[in-house]
Design a protein around this motif. Structure first.
Motif, PDB file in Angstrom:
ATOM      1  N   ASP A  90       0.840  -1.189   0.000  1.00  0.00           N
ATOM      2  CA  ASP A  90       0.000   0.000   0.000  1.00  0.00           C
ATOM      3  C   ASP A  90       0.882   1.247   0.000  1.00  0.00           C
ATOM      4  OD1 ASP A  90      -2.660   1.271   0.311  1.00  0.00           O
ATOM      5  OD2 ASP A  90      -1.767   1.996   2.172  1.00  0.00           O
ATOM      6  N   THR A  91       0.633   2.150  -0.910  1.00  0.00           N
ATOM      7  CA  THR A  91       1.420   3.373  -1.010  1.00  0.00           C
ATOM      8  C   THR A  91       1.215   4.242   0.228  1.00  0.00           C
ATOM      9  OG1 THR A  91       1.299   3.377  -3.420  1.00  0.00           O
ATOM     10  CG2 THR A  91       1.806   5.473  -2.349  1.00  0.00           C
ATOM     11  N   VAL A  92       2.323   4.709   0.809  1.00  0.00           N
ATOM     12  CA  VAL A  92       2.245   5.524   2.021  1.00  0.00           C
ATOM     13  C   VAL A  92       2.703   6.957   1.777  1.00  0.00           C
ATOM     14  CG1 VAL A  92       2.502   3.563   3.573  1.00  0.00           C
ATOM     15  CG2 VAL A  92       4.549   4.743   2.745  1.00  0.00           C
ATOM     16  N   GLY A  93       3.082   7.272   0.549  1.00  0.00           N
ATOM     17  CA  GLY A  93       3.517   8.629   0.243  1.00  0.00           C
ATOM     18  C   GLY A  93       4.610   8.633  -0.805  1.00  0.00           C
ATOM     19  N   ARG A  94       5.219   9.802  -0.973  1.00  0.00           N
ATOM     20  CA  ARG A  94       6.318   9.944  -1.929  1.00  0.00           C
ATOM     21  C   ARG A  94       7.630   9.507  -1.297  1.00  0.00           C
ATOM     22  NH1 ARG A  94       7.428  15.488  -4.384  1.00  0.00           N
ATOM     23  NH2 ARG A  94       7.840  15.930  -2.177  1.00  0.00           N
ATOM     24  N   ALA A  95       8.432   8.808  -2.070  1.00  0.00           N
ATOM     25  CA  ALA A  95       9.751   8.419  -1.567  1.00  0.00           C
ATOM     26  C   ALA A  95      10.590   9.645  -1.235  1.00  0.00           C
ATOM     27  CB  ALA A  95      10.467   7.552  -2.600  1.00  0.00           C
ATOM     28  N   LEU A  96      10.389  10.741  -1.949  1.00  0.00           N
ATOM     29  CA  LEU A  96      11.165  11.951  -1.685  1.00  0.00           C
ATOM     30  C   LEU A  96      10.877  12.521  -0.300  1.00  0.00           C
ATOM     31  CD1 LEU A  96      10.969  13.812  -5.123  1.00  0.00           C
ATOM     32  CD2 LEU A  96      12.931  12.601  -4.147  1.00  0.00           C
ATOM     33  N   ASP A  97       9.735  12.184   0.282  1.00  0.00           N
ATOM     34  CA  ASP A  97       9.406  12.687   1.618  1.00  0.00           C
ATOM     35  C   ASP A  97       9.898  11.771   2.730  1.00  0.00           C
ATOM     36  OD1 ASP A  97       8.109  15.005   0.781  1.00  0.00           O
ATOM     37  OD2 ASP A  97       6.219  13.940   0.454  1.00  0.00           O
ATOM     38  N   ALA A  98      10.279  10.555   2.387  1.00  0.00           N
ATOM     39  CA  ALA A  98      10.601   9.558   3.408  1.00  0.00           C
ATOM     40  C   ALA A  98      12.064   9.647   3.841  1.00  0.00           C
ATOM     41  CB  ALA A  98      10.325   8.159   2.871  1.00  0.00           C
ATOM     42  N   PRO A  99      12.344   9.312   5.099  1.00  0.00           N
ATOM     43  CA  PRO A  99      13.720   9.163   5.556  1.00  0.00           C
ATOM     44  C   PRO A  99      14.121   7.689   5.529  1.00  0.00           C
ATOM     45  CG  PRO A  99      12.289   9.220   7.450  1.00  0.00           C
ATOM     46  CD  PRO A  99      11.392   9.287   6.234  1.00  0.00           C
ATOM     47  N   VAL A 100      15.405   7.411   5.501  1.00  0.00           N
ATOM     48  CA  VAL A 100      15.906   6.062   5.750  1.00  0.00           C
ATOM     49  C   VAL A 100      16.371   6.049   7.196  1.00  0.00           C
ATOM     50  CG1 VAL A 100      17.591   4.303   5.134  1.00  0.00           C
ATOM     51  CG2 VAL A 100      16.615   5.763   3.351  1.00  0.00           C
ATOM     52  N   ARG A 101      15.717   5.279   8.018  1.00  0.00           N
ATOM     53  CA  ARG A 101      16.002   5.299   9.447  1.00  0.00           C
ATOM     54  C   ARG A 101      17.038   4.236   9.799  1.00  0.00           C
ATOM     55  NH1 ARG A 101      10.562   4.226  12.236  1.00  0.00           N
ATOM     56  NH2 ARG A 101      10.647   2.506  10.739  1.00  0.00           N
ATOM     57  N   SER A 102      17.822   4.521  10.802  1.00  0.00           N
ATOM     58  CA  SER A 102      18.822   3.562  11.272  1.00  0.00           C
ATOM     59  C   SER A 102      18.407   3.037  12.631  1.00  0.00           C
ATOM     60  CB  SER A 102      20.204   4.210  11.366  1.00  0.00           C
ATOM     61  OG  SER A 102      20.193   5.253  12.314  1.00  0.00           O
ATOM     62  N   GLY A 103      18.816   1.805  12.916  1.00  0.00           N
ATOM     63  CA  GLY A 103      18.526   1.223  14.209  1.00  0.00           C
ATOM     64  C   GLY A 103      19.698   1.427  15.149  1.00  0.00           C
ATOM     65  N   THR A 104      19.561   0.898  16.334  1.00  0.00           N
ATOM     66  CA  THR A 104      20.649   0.978  17.300  1.00  0.00           C
ATOM     67  C   THR A 104      21.586  -0.184  17.052  1.00  0.00           C
ATOM     68  OG1 THR A 104      19.317  -0.285  18.865  1.00  0.00           O
ATOM     69  CG2 THR A 104      19.222   2.115  19.016  1.00  0.00           C
TER      70      THR A 104
END
Length: 418
Positions: free
Chosen positions: A292-306
């Motif tokens: 399911d589309t959640v938005g534009r990829a340009l708006d998304a961050p790539v998050r890092s874990g601990t």
């Protein structure tokens, strides 16, 4: 069961559009589905998942911790595992034939990324860069070593290249090898991309910060590293986030590069284009189902874990114009219960493997600039010309050793591309 099943229905959906997408084994045909048809999500075990280490059929158990995953365009699958301080390569051909190959000349190593070259050799980004022949002979291509006073960024010979930790690798259709590398202990610090040509090496992207130059996003050179304006030169950006940068994926349009907060494409003319750019993270919504589309990829961050490892999870499916990447913001396990349970887990051994699996990343798909979660709880991803593959591995319990673990590869069933 821990994982998604313990979450609220809405929260499970928010991640398991990431839950798991799974694909058909060669010859079954194309799967046509709506989002509703993809619940429960369907999986096929390609390698491992059984309870017999001597049986190469459906009962095959692959002992050892995950060490690397690569898939050729024709769906030949290579799984590397660590056991008894050695590296073993498992190969599955499109026909279904499976072979266990002891890798010679290489100690046990965990590759953050792997790629298959047109000649059938496999490149592994495992701090050093290794090349493994189809017969299992390993050669060290780039060795991580001290530089002294040498500047690795001006090296033109691989033998002179030093100080770098190789965290990503990809091979384009022409056979050109690109590596994502990081300089952590030796100036100039940062993340870079290099291109290999025989015994030569060339800097493709990234530059070191100048003396006194800020490495915060307020510095345009840093911000352009994940959201570059048109015309930004790849060699003009500073990428200081060595915790999560380095993964690569090659397509006909260029090379995609995970730069930490986002993903950019290195174009053929040496400029950058934004891909995942964290412009407006608040605009990314919760998904209502798989893909399911959640938005534009340009708006998304790539998050890092601990404590997440760098270089994990970036791959392309050329025939579908799709890019997949891993997000380590939250760790998850595969689930066998709930709306987004995995379907296709048939045996008790397969269920046991997933129940005992390590937590893994959430994988997203980007197509036509749109973002959608696809699969969660996996150690690595790889793609062929038409399919997505994932690896899972069991956790090492107290007093257990890696060879007492089990690892498997699954193929992800994708909806038909419109």
């Amino acid at each position: 069961m821990s994982g998604f099943s313990s979450w609220s229905r809405r929260r499970r959906r928010a991640v398991i559009g990431g839950g798991v997408a799974i694909a058909v084994i060669t010859g079954i045909g194309t799967y046509v589905a709506s989002n509703d048809d993809l619940r429960p999500l369907k999986v096929d075990f390609v390698l491992g998942g059984g309870d017999d280490p001597t049986e190469y059929g459906k009962q095959l158990k692959i002992q050892g911790q995950f060490g690397g995953l690569a898939v050729a365009p024709d769906n030949t699958t290579y799984l590397f595992v660590e056991a008894n301080d050695e590296t073993v390569m498992w190969r599955r051909k499109p026909s279904g034939a499976i072979k266990r190959i002891q890798v010679a000349g290489m100690n046990a190593s965990r590759a953050t990324q792997a790629a298959v070259a047109p000649d059938g050799s496999i490149y592994l980004a495992a701090e050093d860069l290794w090349r493994v022949s189809p017969a299992g002979e390993a050669t060290r291509v780039i060795e991580r070593r001290g530089c002294g006073k040498a500047n690795p960024l001006v090296a033109t010979s691989i033998s002179d290249f030093c100080g770098a930790t190789v965290t990503g690798v990809t091979v384009d259709k022409a056979g050109t090898v690109y590596v994502g590398d990081q300089l952590i202990q030796t100036p100039p610090y940062g993340s870079y991309v290099h291109r290999l040509d025989g015994k030569s090496i060339e800097l493709v992207a990234g530059r070191p910060a100048k003396d006194g130059e800020s490495v915060r996003p307020s510095n345009p050179a840093v911000r352009k590293g994940y959201d570059p304006p048109a015309g930004t030169k790849a060699k003009d950006v500073v990428v200081p986030d060595v915790t999560r940068s380095g993964a690569l994926a090659a397509t006909k349009d260029g090379v995609y590069w995970n730069t930490g907060p986002g993903i950019v494409r290195i174009n053929r003319d040496g400029t950058l284009s934004p891909f995942v750019a964290r412009r407006s993270p608040g605009k990314i919504s919760d998904p209502s189902g798989p893909f399911d589309t959640v938005g534009r990829a340009l708006d998304a961050p790539v998050r890092s874990g601990t404590g997440g490892e760098p270089g994990d999870g970036l791959a392309a499916i050329p025939s579908r114009d799709e890019i997949y990447y891993s997000d380590e913001g939250t760790s998850h396990r595969p689930v066998l219960e709930g709306d987004f349970r995995w379907q296709g887990v048939e045996s008790d051994a397969q269920k046991k493997l997933l129940d005992e699996s390590k937590t893994g990343s959430l994988v997203h798909r980007v197509t036509d600039g749109k973002l959608a979660p696809v699969i969660a709880g996996v150690q690595a991803i790889a793609t062929s010309k038409d399919s997505l593959y994932v690896a899972v591995t069991t956790d090492i319990k107290y007093r257990n050793t890696p060879e007492n673990s089990a690892t498997a590869v699954l193929r992800v069933q994708l909806p038909e591309k419109n």
